[in-house]
Design an enzyme around this catalytic site. Structure first.
Site, PDB file in Angstrom:
ATOM      1  N   TYR A 117       0.191  16.818 -27.206  1.00  0.00           N
ATOM      2  CA  TYR A 117       0.491  15.744 -26.030  1.00  0.00           C
ATOM      3  C   TYR A 117       2.206  15.616 -25.822  1.00  0.00           C
ATOM      4  O   TYR A 117       2.474  15.689 -24.523  1.00  0.00           O
ATOM      5  CB  TYR A 117       0.035  14.370 -26.486  1.00  0.00           C
ATOM      6  CG  TYR A 117       0.132  13.205 -25.485  1.00  0.00           C
ATOM      7  CD1 TYR A 117      -0.468  13.355 -24.173  1.00  0.00           C
ATOM      8  CD2 TYR A 117       0.976  12.144 -25.725  1.00  0.00           C
ATOM      9  CE1 TYR A 117      -0.255  12.344 -23.542  1.00  0.00           C
ATOM     10  CE2 TYR A 117       1.142  10.988 -24.951  1.00  0.00           C
ATOM     11  CZ  TYR A 117       0.214  11.267 -23.713  1.00  0.00           C
ATOM     12  OH  TYR A 117       0.708  10.202 -22.754  1.00  0.00           O
ATOM     13  N   SER A 155       6.021  10.099 -20.743  1.00  0.00           N
ATOM     14  CA  SER A 155       5.586   9.239 -21.760  1.00  0.00           C
ATOM     15  C   SER A 155       6.702   9.132 -22.883  1.00  0.00           C
ATOM     16  O   SER A 155       7.518  10.415 -23.091  1.00  0.00           O
ATOM     17  CB  SER A 155       4.548   9.757 -22.574  1.00  0.00           C
ATOM     18  OG  SER A 155       4.365   9.017 -23.787  1.00  0.00           O
TER      19      SER A 155
END
Length: 315
Positions: free
Chosen positions: A187, A161
């Protein structure tokens, strides 16, 4: 790897997974897609099945996945779509999946993930996002290494990501035991780990014919954002360019995964990071695109591999 020349393709941010795989014949190939029953996992699996691959959806909720598998079969005419249970945060579940696999594996799509979860720890004390997004996929890939090596020319797809730009892997405190927990830093760290895995897996396994690349799917509304507030979503939209129209649908979101998994343009290519169906450029300060230098750092990649092995052995 053939060269260090950046890979360029005819596809764009608006290309769909089915467009990317058009003309590619995967008959006789076997693929596993983690998280294959929701979000971009469904469309990744659908595109692989449409090209003729035998596809296994590796999921936490098999009952739901059987309905998805039947729908994929209905839309593609491919009845070789299977379901197997897999909880990436549970080493025993990963080990059971590996033990239950037999024969070659040509494509492994490490797609499943959790985003910005509240502070949660596995029974081993691991931070949930790192445990799921990295350690579980690491255990899966290393466990399936013999099947991948037997395939000859296998590919591993590591879904990362742009959030990797939020944090490198903080080796001194991966699991937030000393520092205050931050869901987005956690994350981001796990997504950096996904890129570093591609770097080191390629270094170790290219000689076995296994190549691994990482990618950013794009900004897509899926169940991945179940922990994300409306305010955070608005900030994410602003960072990605503003309007909701700049976000991708799931068919477009799966396109870069399918490109990395199947395109002959990536033959011999590994250890790289892609976005919008192109190899990403180095990240430039002030932007939310490109790949951070620390995510491609070979020393960090080797260290992460060693730490991951030690962590799983101690489980």
């Amino acid at each position: 790897m053939t060269s260090s020349t950046p890979v360029s393709t005819p596809f764009t941010a608006r290309s769909t997974a089915l467009e990317v795989v058009a003309g590619i014949d995967l008959t006789g190939r076997r693929a596993v897609v983690t998280g294959g029953a929701s979000g971009i996992g469904v469309e990744t699996a659908r595109a692989l099945a449409a090209a003729g691959a035998e596809v296994t959806l590796a999921v936490r909720r098999p009952d739901d996945a059987h309905r998805v598998a039947a729908e994929i079969t209905g839309s593609t005419g491919n009845d070789r779509v299977h379901v197997a249970p897999l909880d990436l945060a549970d080493p025993a579940s990963v080990a059971a999946f590996v033990a239950g696999w037999s024969g070659e594996l040509h494509i492994l799509v490490n797609n499943a993930g959790v985003m910005a979860a509240p502070e949660t720890r596995t029974p081993q004390g691991w931070e949930l996002q790192f445990a799921t997004n990295h350690l579980g996929h690491f255990a899966l890939a290393t466990g399936l290494h013999p099947a991948l090596a037997a395939a000859g020319g296998a590919r591993i797809v590591s879904v990362s990501s742009t959030a990797h730009l939020r944090s490198e892997v903080v080796f001194d405190d991966i699991h937030f035991r000393q520092r205050p927990y931050d869901p987005w830093l956690a994350y981001g760290q796990s997504k950096t780990a996904n890129v570093l895995f591609a770097v080191e897996a390629t270094r170790r396994w290219a000689g076995d014919g296994i190549l691994t690349n990482a990618l950013m799917p794009g900004a897509i509304h899926t169940n991945l954002q179940r922990y994300v507030s409306d305010e955070d979503l608005a900030r994410m939209r602003a960072a990605s360019g503003g309007a909701a129209a700049d976000w991708k649908d799931v068919e477009q979101g799966a396109a870069t995964s399918v490109l990395v998994a199947t395109s002959p343009l990536l033959d011999g290519i590994g250890g790289r990071y892609f976005e919008d169906c192109q190899q990403a450029a180095p990240h430039q300060p002030g932007t939310r695109t490109g790949v951070a230098a620390y995510a491609l750092d070979p020393q960090a990649a080797q260290r992460l591999w060693q730490v991951s092995e030690e962590t799983l052995r101690a489980a």
